[in-house]
Write an enzyme that holds these catalytic residues in place. Structure first.
Site, PDB file in Angstrom:
ATOM      1  N   ASP A 155     -12.171  -9.065   4.624  1.00 19.37           N
ATOM      2  CA  ASP A 155     -13.554  -9.231   3.846  1.00 19.37           C
ATOM      3  C   ASP A 155     -14.022 -10.606   3.826  1.00 19.37           C
ATOM      4  O   ASP A 155     -15.258 -10.746   4.002  1.00 19.37           O
ATOM      5  CB  ASP A 155     -13.213  -8.567   2.310  1.00 19.37           C
ATOM      6  CG  ASP A 155     -13.567  -6.928   2.285  1.00 19.37           C
ATOM      7  OD1 ASP A 155     -13.630  -6.296   3.173  1.00 19.37           O
ATOM      8  OD2 ASP A 155     -13.931  -6.590   1.066  1.00 19.37           O
TER       9      ASP A 155
ATOM     10  N   ASP B 113      -3.079 -17.994   0.663  1.00 23.88           N
ATOM     11  CA  ASP B 113      -4.075 -18.531  -0.333  1.00 23.88           C
ATOM     12  C   ASP B 113      -4.866 -19.505   0.274  1.00 23.88           C
ATOM     13  O   ASP B 113      -6.021 -19.869   0.215  1.00 23.88           O
ATOM     14  CB  ASP B 113      -3.374 -18.935  -1.558  1.00 23.88           C
ATOM     15  CG  ASP B 113      -2.409 -19.991  -1.746  1.00 23.88           C
ATOM     16  OD1 ASP B 113      -1.616 -19.935  -0.743  1.00 23.88           O
ATOM     17  OD2 ASP B 113      -1.917 -20.404  -2.840  1.00 23.88           O
TER      18      ASP B 113
ATOM     19  N   ASP C 144      -6.228  -7.022   4.112  1.00 23.17           N
ATOM     20  CA  ASP C 144      -7.385  -6.511   3.285  1.00 23.17           C
ATOM     21  C   ASP C 144      -8.331  -7.273   2.842  1.00 23.17           C
ATOM     22  O   ASP C 144      -9.415  -7.435   3.104  1.00 23.17           O
ATOM     23  CB  ASP C 144      -7.067  -5.484   2.103  1.00 23.17           C
ATOM     24  CG  ASP C 144      -8.237  -4.688   1.759  1.00 23.17           C
ATOM     25  OD1 ASP C 144      -9.097  -4.180   2.136  1.00 23.17           O
ATOM     26  OD2 ASP C 144      -8.142  -4.677   0.261  1.00 23.17           O
TER      27      ASP C 144
ATOM     28  N   TYR D  23       0.897  -1.273  -0.031  1.00 25.08           N
ATOM     29  CA  TYR D  23      -0.222   0.067  -0.079  1.00 25.08           C
ATOM     30  C   TYR D  23       0.914   1.139   0.007  1.00 25.08           C
ATOM     31  O   TYR D  23       0.448   2.199  -0.592  1.00 25.08           O
ATOM     32  CB  TYR D  23      -0.917  -0.068   1.147  1.00 25.08           C
ATOM     33  CG  TYR D  23      -2.156  -0.581   0.938  1.00 25.08           C
ATOM     34  CD1 TYR D  23      -2.458  -1.858   0.755  1.00 25.08           C
ATOM     35  CD2 TYR D  23      -3.574   0.169   1.167  1.00 25.08           C
ATOM     36  CE1 TYR D  23      -3.366  -2.593   0.750  1.00 25.08           C
ATOM     37  CE2 TYR D  23      -4.793  -0.369   1.194  1.00 25.08           C
ATOM     38  CZ  TYR D  23      -4.713  -1.912   0.826  1.00 25.08           C
ATOM     39  OH  TYR D  23      -5.748  -2.705   0.745  1.00 25.08           O
TER      40      TYR D  23
ATOM     41  N   LYS E  42       3.277 -15.246   1.954  1.00 27.71           N
ATOM     42  CA  LYS E  42       3.286 -15.906   0.756  1.00 27.71           C
ATOM     43  C   LYS E  42       4.935 -16.204   0.551  1.00 27.71           C
ATOM     44  O   LYS E  42       5.489 -15.665   0.004  1.00 27.71           O
ATOM     45  CB  LYS E  42       2.902 -15.510  -0.445  1.00 27.71           C
ATOM     46  CG  LYS E  42       1.196 -15.508  -0.597  1.00 27.71           C
ATOM     47  CD  LYS E  42       0.682 -16.793  -1.285  1.00 27.71           C
ATOM     48  CE  LYS E  42       1.199 -17.123  -2.837  1.00 27.71           C
ATOM     49  NZ  LYS E  42       0.652 -18.635  -3.039  1.00 27.71           N
TER      50      LYS E  42
HETATM   51  C1  IPM Z   1     -10.290  -1.077   3.829  1.00 27.94           C
HETATM   52  C2  IPM Z   1     -10.602  -0.689   2.796  1.00 27.94           C
HETATM   53  C3  IPM Z   1      -9.623   0.162   2.079  1.00 27.94           C
HETATM   54  C4  IPM Z   1      -8.376  -0.762   2.042  1.00 27.94           C
HETATM   55  C5  IPM Z   1      -9.689   1.245   0.874  1.00 27.94           C
HETATM   56  C6  IPM Z   1     -11.037   2.207   1.082  1.00 27.94           C
HETATM   57  C7  IPM Z   1      -8.605   2.020   0.703  1.00 27.94           C
HETATM   58  O1  IPM Z   1     -10.960  -1.796   1.596  1.00 27.94           O
HETATM   59  O2  IPM Z   1     -10.541  -0.581   4.807  1.00 27.94           O
HETATM   60  O3  IPM Z   1     -10.335  -2.626   3.783  1.00 27.94           O
HETATM   61  O4  IPM Z   1      -7.984  -1.298   0.779  1.00 27.94           O
HETATM   62  O5  IPM Z   1      -7.458  -0.717   2.861  1.00 27.94           O
HETATM   63 MG    MG Z   2     -10.809  -3.805   2.369  1.00 26.15          MG
END
Ligand code: IPM
Ligand code: MG
Length: 368
Positions: free
Chosen positions: A257, A229, A253, A145, A196
């Site tokens: 999710d 993975d 990230d 990032y 990884k």
């Molecule tokens: C998160 C989001 C952010 C990230 C975006 C909005 C920049 O997806 O907080 O997980 O990728 O970190």
């Molecule tokens: Mg995210």
């Protein structure tokens, strides 16, 4: 009534459903101020697209300094299709990344908890996810990032090259691993570290440094290493094998999710981003719901405010030393779910559908 010393909270509602869900958080803070011996000073300001609309900048210096000075920041959400074609530095997400990086919030805690009342909302079988309680610790200020060099540059034959750099140092890895180990001590003493290392040198280093810290300081922790993975796959196959997962910025990230969606309750999950302790033992921090700005339902008073409300509960616990109030708020949320109240996103048969503000009011009624 003894007043706890003035405490400054900065609320940054942001875009999409951010302002609506933050509205409920504000009501709850006001309730605590009125009914308990607390005195939170709330400031509110613009961030993300909302800030861009007014200042042509996703976060102004003024707001950034307010964040620096407050005890905790609570952020709603940033972004929306309206801003998709802006140049990189103007995009709403840059505000989030700047706050993370410059407040040095290197540890992002993302709990993935399956609320018992919502087992049926998951796309997985109830026996796989009921009772699920994972804590993902995502490194938040390093890795791909932020690594340099980065950019898009022209190369020969009229082609272009996109470049990002993934780097980690020993101290960056070990400080986030320490957060994971310390959390695990208060849970089931189990940490899974994901990288990884089969293809990336930075992954090899990650694995070695996490192991070295464990060997040196955390003999009671059960540490295992897993390729990222495989972790994605194991989260679907048998998520309850995990207690704490620690991983880098990008894998974190993605895996967070996935883990959030497992629970069937994206609208309920909070997160905390924490920095290092300063000389006075205080940590900088920012709290946000895991869900995004959901522009498709913005402004309709139907969004689920619980993730943001539980983000406030995390702030009470991790930044403000108010465990009792945090537990009270968490219990109030459980209790409205027990009563069958549901916003649209978690609605199911025989439950009672309520809107954003009704949900906030019901939670406040339980606090009483
Ligand atoms: C998160 C989001 C952010 C990230 C975006 C909005 C920049 O997806 O907080 O997980 O990728 O970190
Ligand atoms: Mg995210």
């Amino acid at each position: 009534m003894i007043k706890v010393k003035d405490r400054k909270l900065l609320l940054l509602p942001g875009d999409g459903i951010g302002p609506e869900v933050m509205g409920e958080v504000k009501k709850i803070i006001e309730w605590f101020n009125k009914n308990k011996s607390l005195d939170f000073k709330i400031e509110e300001d613009l961030v993300g697209g909302a800030s861009y609309d007014k200042h042509k900048n996703p976060i102004t210096d003024e707001v950034f300094y307010k964040a620096l000075e407050s005890e905790a920041v609570i952020l709603g959400a940033v972004g929306g299709p309206k801003y998709d074609n802006l140049e990189f530095s103007k995009r709403p997400e840059r505000a989030l990344l700047k706050l993370r990086k410059e407040l040095k919030l290197f540890a992002n805690l993302r709990p993935a908890i399956c609320f018992k009342q919502l087992v049926d909302a998951s796309s997985l079988k109830p026996e796989i996810i009921s009772g699920l309680d994972i804590m993902i610790v995502r490194e938040l200020t390093g890795g791909i990032y932020f690594g340099e060099p980065r950019g898009i540059e022209p190369i020969e034959n009229n082609e272009r090259k996109g470049i990002n750099t993934h780097t980690y140092t020993t101290s960056e890895i070990q400080r986030v691993a320490r957060v994971a180990f310390d959390l695990a001590k208060k849970r089931k003493n189990k940490v899974t570290s994901c990288e990884k290392s089969n293809v990336m040198e930075a992954g090899v280093l990650w694995r070695e440094e996490v192991q070295a810290l464990k060997d040196k300081e955390y003999s009671k922790i059960e540490l295992s290493h897993m390729l990222a993975d495989n972790c994605a796959m194991q989260l679907l196959r048998n998520p309850k094998q995990f207690d704490v997962i620690v991983t880098d910025n990008l894998f974190g990230d993605i895996l967070s999710d996935e883990a959030a969606m497992l629970t069937g309750s994206l609208g309920l999950l909070p997160s905390a981003s924490l920095g290092a302790k300063d000389k006075n033992g205080k940590i900088r921090s920012m709290y946000e719901p895991v869900h995004g700005s959901a522009p498709d339902i913005a402004g309709k008073n139907i969004a689920n405010p619980i993730a943001t409300i539980l983000s406030l509960a995390m702030a009470l616990k991790y930044s403000l030393d108010l465990d009792k109030e945090a537990n009270q708020l968490e219990k109030a949320v459980q209790s409205v779910l027990d009563d069958g109240l549901r916003t649209k996103d978690i609605m199911s048969k025989n439950m009672k559908e309520v809107n954003t503000s009704d949900m906030g009011n019901a939670i406040i009624a339980k606090l009483k």
